[in-house]
Design an enzyme around this catalytic site. Sequence first.
Site, short mmCIF file in Angstrom:
data_model
loop_
_atom_site.label_atom_id
_atom_site.label_comp_id
_atom_site.label_asym_id
_atom_site.label_seq_id
_atom_site.Cartn_x
_atom_site.Cartn_y
_atom_site.Cartn_z
N GLY A 132 7.27 28.53 73.31
CA GLY A 132 7.56 28.89 74.58
C GLY A 132 6.32 28.83 75.50
O GLY A 132 6.34 27.94 76.59
N GLU A 174 12.22 21.73 69.64
CA GLU A 174 11.10 21.36 69.85
C GLU A 174 10.58 20.56 68.51
O GLU A 174 10.95 20.80 67.44
CB GLU A 174 9.88 22.47 70.16
CG GLU A 174 10.12 23.61 69.17
CD GLU A 174 9.25 23.32 67.99
OE1 GLU A 174 8.18 22.51 67.93
OE2 GLU A 174 9.37 24.17 67.08
N LEU A 187 16.48 20.37 61.86
CA LEU A 187 16.08 20.93 60.52
C LEU A 187 16.22 19.46 59.72
O LEU A 187 15.23 19.79 58.90
CB LEU A 187 17.52 21.33 60.11
CG LEU A 187 18.19 22.73 60.67
CD1 LEU A 187 19.17 23.27 60.23
CD2 LEU A 187 16.86 23.88 60.79
N CYS A 237 7.78 26.33 60.38
CA CYS A 237 9.08 25.50 60.35
C CYS A 237 9.33 24.98 58.97
O CYS A 237 10.71 25.27 58.57
CB CYS A 237 9.05 24.53 61.53
SG CYS A 237 9.18 25.08 63.01
N LYS A 282 11.15 27.26 56.29
CA LYS A 282 12.29 28.10 56.85
C LYS A 282 13.26 27.19 57.05
O LYS A 282 14.44 27.48 56.72
CB LYS A 282 11.89 29.07 58.19
CG LYS A 282 12.90 29.71 58.62
CD LYS A 282 12.18 30.42 59.79
CE LYS A 282 12.02 29.57 61.13
NZ LYS A 282 11.77 30.18 62.28
N ARG A 287 1.16 31.20 59.58
CA ARG A 287 2.36 31.39 58.95
C ARG A 287 2.73 30.68 57.86
O ARG A 287 2.59 29.20 58.24
CB ARG A 287 3.43 31.24 60.11
CG ARG A 287 3.44 32.42 61.42
CD ARG A 287 4.36 32.32 62.51
NE ARG A 287 3.84 30.96 63.34
CZ ARG A 287 4.55 30.62 64.40
NH1 ARG A 287 5.92 31.22 64.63
NH2 ARG A 287 3.99 29.62 65.12
#
Length: 517
Positions: free
Chosen positions: A50, A194, A254, A309, A312, A379
């Site tokens: 964001g 994105e 994805l 990403c 996940k 992450r």
Amino acid sequence: MDGGICLVCLAWYEENAEWFVWIGQVLAAPKVGTKNKMVKICCIGAGYVGGPTMAVIALKCPSIEVVVVDISVSRINAWNSDQLPIYEPGLEDVVKQCRGRNLFFSTDVEKHVAKADIVFVSVNTPTKTQGLGAGKAADLTYWESAARMVADVSTCDKIVVEKSTVPVKTAEAIERILTHNSKGINYQILSNPEFLAEGTAIQDLLHPDRVLIGGRETPGGQKAIQALKDVYAHWVPEDRIITTNLWSAELSKLAANAFLAQRISSVNAMSALCEATGADVTEVSYAVGKDTRIGPKFLNASVGFGGSCFQKDILNLVYICECNGLSEVAEYWKQVIKVNDYQKNRFVNRVVSSMFNTVSNKKIAILGFAFKKDTGDTRETPAIDVCKGLLGDKARLSIYDPQVTEDQIQRDLTMNKFDWDHPIHLQPMSPTTVKQVSVVWNAYDATKDAHGLCILTEWDEFKKLDYQRIYDNMQKPAFAFDGRNVVDADKLREIGFIVYSIGKPLDPWLKDMPAVA
């Protein structure tokens, strides 16, 4: 006399030619919304997606008011300060140019959502930890809450844009929530995933490979698509703005991440075979990448992929396949994750087995904790699993990363799996300190008196370190385990190090050591 006037006019025009060009550009610029009304964009979520995305939109669209909202007071305060909450090359300059002009950061979520014409939703979509689909499916709790809030506060028609990575058909669920709580207000749902790579996010936003916009194949849906296209058309060439239906846009995100992760796992699987046979994975990757059908990108062997990403999204893809009865397809994508886990475990096993099969009470320097260079994001970083593996054998770790704080490192090493993807205010405020871990602020302190060093992030500074100085201050024999293939292994061996580089011919010391436990 008429001719004199014409000459004067001509001279005046030549002097002001640049002004005329500028006016022409302004008149030709894409317009969004109604005449004489400043378009208002609000983004819910001030995180890695964001914040940078809205900053670039504000930079490129000075006629549009952009507000980024978040319920985290500390995060918004950071966006309004000189110390931004995330590190991204070029981001600070963009924010400073726009902040206070047409870019604003606020915790008054409802106020700005109510006023907005276009609402981007960029909230967390963590992997579920319990219930149906636990460990694979995306948890849409925060998305649903955002949708209900939009419905509650809206007083005018809105375009709601999915910016988070979400499962296929999420737009349909959000559409139902908004429609059943519409109070006569019309909503159009768009998917605008994105495709940013951390460390190059600003350049990716300024010069994207493509902008993908998915919407309903209805007059209202097509009008909403055009409105969002008009925003991006301020700086993105029209042929790079792709429009699809909603489901294609959601699945494309994805699929793209799954394909990229698949390439990394493929080359990492090859790296194990290279070590076993004496091949060099760098040479193999170079040869394979020269095939124009394959190309060279994402073929660098490493300790494993990380980031918010890849894992996940693949788990999400697995769950969608399982729900649709495609068990063989689900198993195929599961293997990409399994190879990534295998690579991290294999690295830990190399470290332990090389150092006389134990690292108990030995100091191991960890150089790099972020999942990749030029970001402070941790992450799913491979460093977490490597550190936990070494701690499991009772090693003492000294960690240095130029962008990751001690608090974040301690948090990551004590947090439960998938907890990282919940909003920061729902994460543990005071992480339990791992006593076997110290965090230092340069590589030389980290490696002093260490038995071995592990390079886990490809920071450029690690290529330029004085390894002679490091070697002199380490315990002997001194071990170097390069998880990113950033150092010259031969030069380190000349200094005296015993070196392990992923996918490279093994150091004589290591040849008889097992690759797996």
